[in-house]
Design a protein around this motif. Structure first.
Motif, PDB file in Angstrom:
ATOM      1  N   UNK A 117      98.177  35.496  43.206  1.00 46.42           N
ATOM      2  CA  UNK A 117      97.516  36.411  42.814  1.00 46.42           C
ATOM      3  C   UNK A 117      96.169  35.601  42.171  1.00 46.42           C
ATOM      4  N   UNK A 118      95.042  36.533  42.292  1.00 53.33           N
ATOM      5  CA  UNK A 118      93.610  36.024  41.848  1.00 53.33           C
ATOM      6  C   UNK A 118      93.785  35.395  40.340  1.00 53.33           C
ATOM      7  N   UNK A 119      92.952  34.620  40.085  1.00 50.20           N
ATOM      8  CA  UNK A 119      92.720  34.174  38.607  1.00 50.20           C
ATOM      9  C   UNK A 119      91.294  34.898  38.213  1.00 50.20           C
ATOM     10  N   UNK A 120      91.441  35.748  37.032  1.00 48.96           N
ATOM     11  CA  UNK A 120      89.948  36.327  36.541  1.00 48.96           C
ATOM     12  C   UNK A 120      89.414  35.464  35.630  1.00 48.96           C
ATOM     13  N   UNK A 204     103.079  15.356  42.306  1.00 46.04           N
ATOM     14  CA  UNK A 204     102.245  16.709  41.692  1.00 46.04           C
ATOM     15  C   UNK A 204     100.988  16.516  42.500  1.00 46.04           C
ATOM     16  N   UNK A 205     100.627  17.678  42.902  1.00 46.27           N
ATOM     17  CA  UNK A 205      99.157  17.584  43.361  1.00 46.27           C
ATOM     18  C   UNK A 205      98.222  18.876  43.179  1.00 46.27           C
ATOM     19  N   UNK A 206      96.996  18.869  42.824  1.00 42.68           N
ATOM     20  CA  UNK A 206      96.167  20.181  42.797  1.00 42.68           C
ATOM     21  C   UNK A 206      94.848  19.820  43.661  1.00 42.68           C
ATOM     22  N   UNK A 207      94.600  20.687  44.633  1.00 47.98           N
ATOM     23  CA  UNK A 207      93.668  20.976  45.326  1.00 47.98           C
ATOM     24  C   UNK A 207      92.355  21.935  45.021  1.00 47.98           C
ATOM     25  N   UNK A 208      91.154  21.689  44.984  1.00 45.82           N
ATOM     26  CA  UNK A 208      90.685  22.731  44.871  1.00 45.82           C
ATOM     27  C   UNK A 208      89.462  22.870  46.203  1.00 45.82           C
ATOM     28  N   UNK A 209      89.506  24.049  46.924  1.00 44.74           N
ATOM     29  CA  UNK A 209      89.054  24.293  47.977  1.00 44.74           C
ATOM     30  C   UNK A 209      89.306  23.298  49.089  1.00 44.74           C
ATOM     31  N   UNK A 210      90.490  22.528  48.904  1.00 44.13           N
ATOM     32  CA  UNK A 210      90.986  21.437  49.881  1.00 44.13           C
ATOM     33  C   UNK A 210      90.877  20.139  49.309  1.00 44.13           C
ATOM     34  N   UNK A 266      86.452  29.918  44.292  1.00 42.16           N
ATOM     35  CA  UNK A 266      87.157  28.725  44.678  1.00 42.16           C
ATOM     36  C   UNK A 266      88.634  29.138  44.638  1.00 42.16           C
ATOM     37  N   UNK A 267      89.314  27.917  45.373  1.00 42.51           N
ATOM     38  CA  UNK A 267      90.781  28.412  45.808  1.00 42.51           C
ATOM     39  C   UNK A 267      91.451  27.188  45.170  1.00 42.51           C
ATOM     40  N   UNK A 268      92.614  27.425  44.349  1.00 40.68           N
ATOM     41  CA  UNK A 268      93.342  26.130  43.848  1.00 40.68           C
ATOM     42  C   UNK A 268      94.729  26.393  44.173  1.00 40.68           C
ATOM     43  N   UNK A 280      95.829  30.135  44.189  1.00 41.93           N
ATOM     44  CA  UNK A 280      95.094  30.925  43.518  1.00 41.93           C
ATOM     45  C   UNK A 280      93.538  31.116  43.885  1.00 41.93           C
ATOM     46  N   UNK A 281      93.347  32.289  43.978  1.00 44.23           N
ATOM     47  CA  UNK A 281      91.539  32.223  44.213  1.00 44.23           C
ATOM     48  C   UNK A 281      90.969  32.834  43.020  1.00 44.23           C
ATOM     49  N   UNK A 282      89.818  32.309  42.502  1.00 43.71           N
ATOM     50  CA  UNK A 282      89.181  32.669  41.402  1.00 43.71           C
ATOM     51  C   UNK A 282      88.380  33.970  41.857  1.00 43.71           C
TER      52      UNK A 282
END
Length: 288
Positions: A117-120, A204-210, A266-268, A280-282
């Motif tokens: 779901x989107x992040x607001x 663990x890994x987190x990517x923002x826009x790839x 941005x996509x996280x 999740x997309x902002x």
């Protein structure tokens, strides 16, 4: 076993994920409409679900359903801060002191949202991400020992402890900046504890826009999960269905020079090995 909360067009349902499909428990004749029925039902209910799903072919494909937050209304959602040494070090550069004790705060349960779901952003100007391993309590825990703590876990999920850093600084409890609506994406399902022999050995890994922003392993936690449960249960009772976010490693946006906060569009993508991925997309527009 992967237990999911999903919607295929007829409202929320509970199912077991098998490969690229999901077994709908209602369609199997099991009167289960909430994952908490399984969590609170103990081994008898869990074993019945496992036997039913093992004997049943998937009713639906994952690509045809919408995955929902596996536990949308827990009794408590607790999160530990400063639980990876390198994250402590990046926070210290910002003037945030460490502590010899475990540092806990609440995420209000209304922050919880689905795994895709989107992040607001809301009113924050400093929207940030934090990939974390999440824990679902399965058995009531009060004054439990570290040796027995893991036996109180029902399962695990992926969490993004989305943070409004400017609002986080409003008070020392962090709660305001950690609890905006939609700032608690969790999922994509619950992986039962028997599937994760060692929760302290997960990447663990987190990517923002790839782009990789965070990459670590749960073995680097300063306070292990068993210690977290023992510590919390010393003060108050953990109930079946309560959620715990076990801390984030280094690489958060506020720790960069200059800080790199999230912006609309941005996509996280957060991933924990052996558990799964949430993305999740902002949404919305930048705050003026």
């Amino acid at each position: 076993m992967k237990i999911a909360n999903f919607d295929a067009g007829a409202g929320p349902r509970v199912g077991v994920v098998k490969g690229s499909g999901v077994v709908d428990l209602l369609e199997c004749g099991m009167p289960i409409t909430d994952i908490l029925q399984i969590v609170r039902g103990g081994h008898e209910v869990l074993n019945a679900v496992r036997a039913t799903s093992d004997a049943t072919e998937p009713h639906k494909r994952l690509v045809d359903i919408r995955l929902l937050a596996p536990v949308p209304k827990p009794g408590k959602y607790l999160a530990i801060g400063m639980n990876y040494q390198k994250h402590v070090e990046e926070a210290a550069k910002l003037g945030i002191p460490g502590s010899q004790h475990q540092v806990w705060f609440n995420k209000q349960t209304t922050c919880i949202t689905g795994p895709f779901d989107p992040i607001e952003p809301g009113v924050t100007r400093e929207l940030d991400y934090e990939v974390e391993l999440g824990v679902v309590i399965g058995e009531r825990a009060r004054n439990v020992s570290t040796e027995n703590a893991l036996s109180h876990i029902f399962g695990y999920f992926v969490a993004n402890d989305v943070s409004a850093r400017d609002w986080q600084r409003h008070s020392p409890t962090f709660t305001m900046g950690k609890s905006f609506d939609t700032h608690g994406p969790i999922g994509p399902w619950i992986v039962t504890a028997d599937e994760i022999p060692d929760p302290q050995a997960l990447d663990l890994e987190c990517r923002v826009n790839g782009e990789v922003r965070q990459r670590s392993n749960t073995r680097f936690m300063l306070h292990k999960i068993r210690d977290q449960i023992a510590y919390l249960s010393t003060a108050f009772t953990l109930e079946p269905g309560d959620l715990i976010a076990t801390g984030t490693p280094e690489g958060v946006g506020i720790g960069m020079d200059p800080p790199r906060f999230l912006a609309p569009g941005d996509v996280v993508r957060c991933e924990v090995a052996g558990i799964g991925v949430i993305e999740n997309r902002v949404s919305g527009k930048a705050v003026d």
